[in-house]
Design a protein around this motif. Sequence first.
Motif, PDB file in Angstrom:
ATOM      1  N   GLY A 260      -7.984   9.127  16.276  1.00  0.00           N
ATOM      2  CA  GLY A 260      -7.555  10.476  15.941  1.00  0.00           C
ATOM      3  C   GLY A 260      -6.520  10.526  14.827  1.00  0.00           C
ATOM      4  N   THR A 261      -6.141   9.361  14.321  1.00  0.00           N
ATOM      5  CA  THR A 261      -5.148   9.251  13.249  1.00  0.00           C
ATOM      6  C   THR A 261      -5.751   8.425  12.117  1.00  0.00           C
ATOM      7  OG1 THR A 261      -3.372   9.239  14.886  1.00  0.00           O
ATOM      8  CG2 THR A 261      -2.812   8.438  12.692  1.00  0.00           C
ATOM      9  N   ARG A 262      -5.471   8.816  10.890  1.00  0.00           N
ATOM     10  CA  ARG A 262      -5.893   7.992   9.760  1.00  0.00           C
ATOM     11  C   ARG A 262      -4.948   6.794   9.671  1.00  0.00           C
ATOM     12  NH1 ARG A 262      -6.082  12.572   5.226  1.00  0.00           N
ATOM     13  NH2 ARG A 262      -3.891  12.481   5.770  1.00  0.00           N
ATOM     14  N   LEU A 263      -5.474   5.660   9.189  1.00  0.00           N
ATOM     15  CA  LEU A 263      -4.703   4.425   9.205  1.00  0.00           C
ATOM     16  C   LEU A 263      -4.862   3.674   7.894  1.00  0.00           C
ATOM     17  CD1 LEU A 263      -3.022   2.402  10.942  1.00  0.00           C
ATOM     18  CD2 LEU A 263      -5.211   1.410  11.671  1.00  0.00           C
ATOM     19  N   ILE A 264      -3.736   3.281   7.324  1.00  0.00           N
ATOM     20  CA  ILE A 264      -3.732   2.389   6.164  1.00  0.00           C
ATOM     21  C   ILE A 264      -3.298   1.022   6.660  1.00  0.00           C
ATOM     22  CG2 ILE A 264      -2.692   1.844   3.926  1.00  0.00           C
ATOM     23  CD1 ILE A 264      -2.166   4.865   3.569  1.00  0.00           C
ATOM     24  N   LEU A 265      -4.153   0.023   6.466  1.00  0.00           N
ATOM     25  CA  LEU A 265      -3.784  -1.355   6.759  1.00  0.00           C
ATOM     26  C   LEU A 265      -3.282  -1.982   5.466  1.00  0.00           C
ATOM     27  CD1 LEU A 265      -6.853  -2.493   8.913  1.00  0.00           C
ATOM     28  CD2 LEU A 265      -4.605  -1.734   9.729  1.00  0.00           C
ATOM     29  N   ASN A 266      -2.001  -2.301   5.424  1.00  0.00           N
ATOM     30  CA  ASN A 266      -1.381  -2.985   4.297  1.00  0.00           C
ATOM     31  C   ASN A 266      -1.310  -4.459   4.702  1.00  0.00           C
ATOM     32  OD1 ASN A 266       0.173  -3.675   2.030  1.00  0.00           O
ATOM     33  ND2 ASN A 266       2.080  -3.177   3.072  1.00  0.00           N
ATOM     34  N   ILE A 267      -2.240  -5.256   4.200  1.00  0.00           N
ATOM     35  CA  ILE A 267      -2.399  -6.647   4.613  1.00  0.00           C
ATOM     36  C   ILE A 267      -1.809  -7.558   3.539  1.00  0.00           C
ATOM     37  CG2 ILE A 267      -4.092  -8.394   5.317  1.00  0.00           C
ATOM     38  CD1 ILE A 267      -6.047  -5.897   5.747  1.00  0.00           C
ATOM     39  N   PHE A 268      -1.064  -8.579   3.957  1.00  0.00           N
ATOM     40  CA  PHE A 268      -0.412  -9.454   2.980  1.00  0.00           C
ATOM     41  C   PHE A 268      -0.054 -10.799   3.608  1.00  0.00           C
ATOM     42  CE2 PHE A 268       2.614  -6.428   4.799  1.00  0.00           C
ATOM     43  CZ  PHE A 268       3.558  -7.263   5.365  1.00  0.00           C
ATOM     44  N   PRO A 269       0.288 -11.800   2.759  1.00  0.00           N
ATOM     45  CA  PRO A 269       0.610 -13.142   3.275  1.00  0.00           C
ATOM     46  C   PRO A 269       1.885 -13.210   4.117  1.00  0.00           C
ATOM     47  CG  PRO A 269      -0.047 -13.293   0.971  1.00  0.00           C
ATOM     48  CD  PRO A 269       0.112 -11.827   1.296  1.00  0.00           C
ATOM     49  N   SER A 270       3.016 -12.743   3.585  1.00  0.00           N
ATOM     50  CA  SER A 270       4.280 -12.875   4.313  1.00  0.00           C
ATOM     51  C   SER A 270       5.315 -11.894   3.787  1.00  0.00           C
ATOM     52  CB  SER A 270       4.839 -14.296   4.174  1.00  0.00           C
ATOM     53  OG  SER A 270       6.114 -14.382   4.780  1.00  0.00           O
ATOM     54  N   VAL A 271       5.997 -11.245   4.700  1.00  0.00           N
ATOM     55  CA  VAL A 271       7.039 -10.287   4.323  1.00  0.00           C
ATOM     56  C   VAL A 271       8.207 -10.984   3.615  1.00  0.00           C
ATOM     57  CG1 VAL A 271       8.380 -10.316   6.476  1.00  0.00           C
ATOM     58  CG2 VAL A 271       8.200  -8.203   5.151  1.00  0.00           C
ATOM     59  N   ASP A 272       8.257 -12.296   3.702  1.00  0.00           N
ATOM     60  CA  ASP A 272       9.330 -13.052   3.064  1.00  0.00           C
ATOM     61  C   ASP A 272       9.041 -13.419   1.619  1.00  0.00           C
ATOM     62  OD1 ASP A 272      11.219 -13.055   5.153  1.00  0.00           O
ATOM     63  OD2 ASP A 272      10.106 -14.603   6.205  1.00  0.00           O
ATOM     64  N   THR A 273       8.093 -12.734   0.983  1.00  0.00           N
ATOM     65  CA  THR A 273       7.856 -12.898  -0.449  1.00  0.00           C
ATOM     66  C   THR A 273       8.116 -11.560  -1.135  1.00  0.00           C
ATOM     67  OG1 THR A 273       5.507 -12.310  -0.403  1.00  0.00           O
ATOM     68  CG2 THR A 273       6.062 -14.638   0.003  1.00  0.00           C
ATOM     69  N   GLY A 274       8.471 -11.613  -2.396  1.00  0.00           N
ATOM     70  CA  GLY A 274       8.861 -10.410  -3.130  1.00  0.00           C
ATOM     71  C   GLY A 274       7.801  -9.337  -3.183  1.00  0.00           C
ATOM     72  N   THR A 275       6.569  -9.698  -3.494  1.00  0.00           N
ATOM     73  CA  THR A 275       5.501  -8.711  -3.624  1.00  0.00           C
ATOM     74  C   THR A 275       5.154  -8.092  -2.273  1.00  0.00           C
ATOM     75  OG1 THR A 275       4.636  -9.941  -5.511  1.00  0.00           O
ATOM     76  CG2 THR A 275       3.186  -8.303  -4.523  1.00  0.00           C
ATOM     77  N   CYS A 276       5.120  -8.927  -1.236  1.00  0.00           N
ATOM     78  CA  CYS A 276       4.806  -8.415   0.099  1.00  0.00           C
ATOM     79  C   CYS A 276       5.892  -7.443   0.562  1.00  0.00           C
ATOM     80  CB  CYS A 276       4.655  -9.565   1.096  1.00  0.00           C
ATOM     81  SG  CYS A 276       3.352 -10.739   0.660  1.00  0.00           S
ATOM     82  N   ALA A 277       7.140  -7.827   0.359  1.00  0.00           N
ATOM     83  CA  ALA A 277       8.256  -6.960   0.733  1.00  0.00           C
ATOM     84  C   ALA A 277       8.193  -5.641  -0.038  1.00  0.00           C
ATOM     85  CB  ALA A 277       9.580  -7.668   0.486  1.00  0.00           C
ATOM     86  N   ALA A 278       7.845  -5.720  -1.324  1.00  0.00           N
ATOM     87  CA  ALA A 278       7.740  -4.501  -2.140  1.00  0.00           C
ATOM     88  C   ALA A 278       6.660  -3.571  -1.594  1.00  0.00           C
ATOM     89  CB  ALA A 278       7.439  -4.865  -3.593  1.00  0.00           C
ATOM     90  N   SER A 279       5.551  -4.138  -1.112  1.00  0.00           N
ATOM     91  CA  SER A 279       4.475  -3.286  -0.582  1.00  0.00           C
ATOM     92  C   SER A 279       4.903  -2.578   0.696  1.00  0.00           C
ATOM     93  CB  SER A 279       3.188  -4.093  -0.364  1.00  0.00           C
ATOM     94  OG  SER A 279       3.281  -4.939   0.753  1.00  0.00           O
ATOM     95  N   VAL A 280       5.676  -3.256   1.529  1.00  0.00           N
ATOM     96  CA  VAL A 280       6.180  -2.615   2.752  1.00  0.00           C
ATOM     97  C   VAL A 280       7.133  -1.483   2.375  1.00  0.00           C
ATOM     98  CG1 VAL A 280       7.496  -2.949   4.880  1.00  0.00           C
ATOM     99  CG2 VAL A 280       5.860  -4.697   4.145  1.00  0.00           C
ATOM    100  N   ARG A 281       8.021  -1.734   1.435  1.00  0.00           N
ATOM    101  CA  ARG A 281       8.963  -0.696   0.995  1.00  0.00           C
ATOM    102  C   ARG A 281       8.231   0.513   0.415  1.00  0.00           C
ATOM    103  NH1 ARG A 281      11.506  -5.279  -1.687  1.00  0.00           N
ATOM    104  NH2 ARG A 281      13.113  -6.099  -0.303  1.00  0.00           N
ATOM    105  N   LYS A 282       7.237   0.255  -0.440  1.00  0.00           N
ATOM    106  CA  LYS A 282       6.509   1.343  -1.101  1.00  0.00           C
ATOM    107  C   LYS A 282       5.742   2.188  -0.072  1.00  0.00           C
ATOM    108  CE  LYS A 282       4.725   3.502  -4.695  1.00  0.00           C
ATOM    109  NZ  LYS A 282       5.497   4.274  -5.643  1.00  0.00           N
ATOM    110  N   PHE A 283       5.035   1.523   0.845  1.00  0.00           N
ATOM    111  CA  PHE A 283       4.308   2.288   1.856  1.00  0.00           C
ATOM    112  C   PHE A 283       5.266   2.989   2.815  1.00  0.00           C
ATOM    113  CE2 PHE A 283       0.269  -0.049   0.901  1.00  0.00           C
ATOM    114  CZ  PHE A 283      -0.489   1.089   0.645  1.00  0.00           C
ATOM    115  N   ASN A 284       6.424   2.430   3.053  1.00  0.00           N
ATOM    116  CA  ASN A 284       7.426   3.096   3.880  1.00  0.00           C
ATOM    117  C   ASN A 284       7.835   4.426   3.238  1.00  0.00           C
ATOM    118  OD1 ASN A 284       9.367   3.040   6.200  1.00  0.00           O
ATOM    119  ND2 ASN A 284      10.850   3.073   4.523  1.00  0.00           N
ATOM    120  N   GLN A 285       8.005   4.424   1.920  1.00  0.00           N
ATOM    121  CA  GLN A 285       8.347   5.656   1.204  1.00  0.00           C
ATOM    122  C   GLN A 285       7.218   6.670   1.283  1.00  0.00           C
ATOM    123  OE1 GLN A 285       9.085   4.236  -2.748  1.00  0.00           O
ATOM    124  NE2 GLN A 285      11.226   3.722  -2.339  1.00  0.00           N
ATOM    125  N   GLN A 286       5.985   6.214   1.118  1.00  0.00           N
ATOM    126  CA  GLN A 286       4.848   7.125   1.080  1.00  0.00           C
ATOM    127  C   GLN A 286       4.437   7.617   2.467  1.00  0.00           C
ATOM    128  OE1 GLN A 286       1.733   5.170  -1.149  1.00  0.00           O
ATOM    129  NE2 GLN A 286       2.644   5.797  -3.088  1.00  0.00           N
TER     130      GLN A 286
END
Length: 164
Positions: free
Chosen positions: A44-70
């Motif tokens: 009943g909810t739309r879902l975005i799966l943001n899949i990545f190697p590890s939150v402890d890398t710069g690009t992965c962390a940036a994707s979590v931050r960006k999706f958190n904003q959106q």
Amino acid sequence: MSTVTLQGNPFNTVGSLPAVGDKAADFNLVKTDLSEVTLSDYKGTRLILNIFPSVDTGTCAASVRKFNQQASKLNNTKVLCVSADLPFAAARFCGAEGIENVETGSSFRATFGTDYGVSFVDGPLKGLLSRAIVVIDDNGTVLYTQQVAETADEPDYDGAVAVL
């Protein structure tokens, strides 16, 4: 099997992302409190799966931050950030960064990487998940996918959000 690169060096994933129009595969992931979350929890909810190697890398962390904003701007939509990181790493990162609008799920004891075709089978990140996006509608149908070709690059945030 998909081939992606890391700093220009090619390596492979176990399979391919689900096709647009397919029913999304169910999954079991581990939340930061060590409980499990499944696809059916988002019915009943739309879902975005943001899949990545590890939150402890710069690009992965940036994707979590960006999706958190959106995420706070998206109606009837949840963002689930998925990696093979232990749930404790996700909790530490989100707590330190003030991340409150996305959820995290660890694949460390699940078949998610195989079910979604994103587990690396060779190369330096073997056993981790490739960088990808899967958008699922409120009925469990895949609306959008992106296998990021260069692992060090960020995903197409706008493309993922545009299908919603």
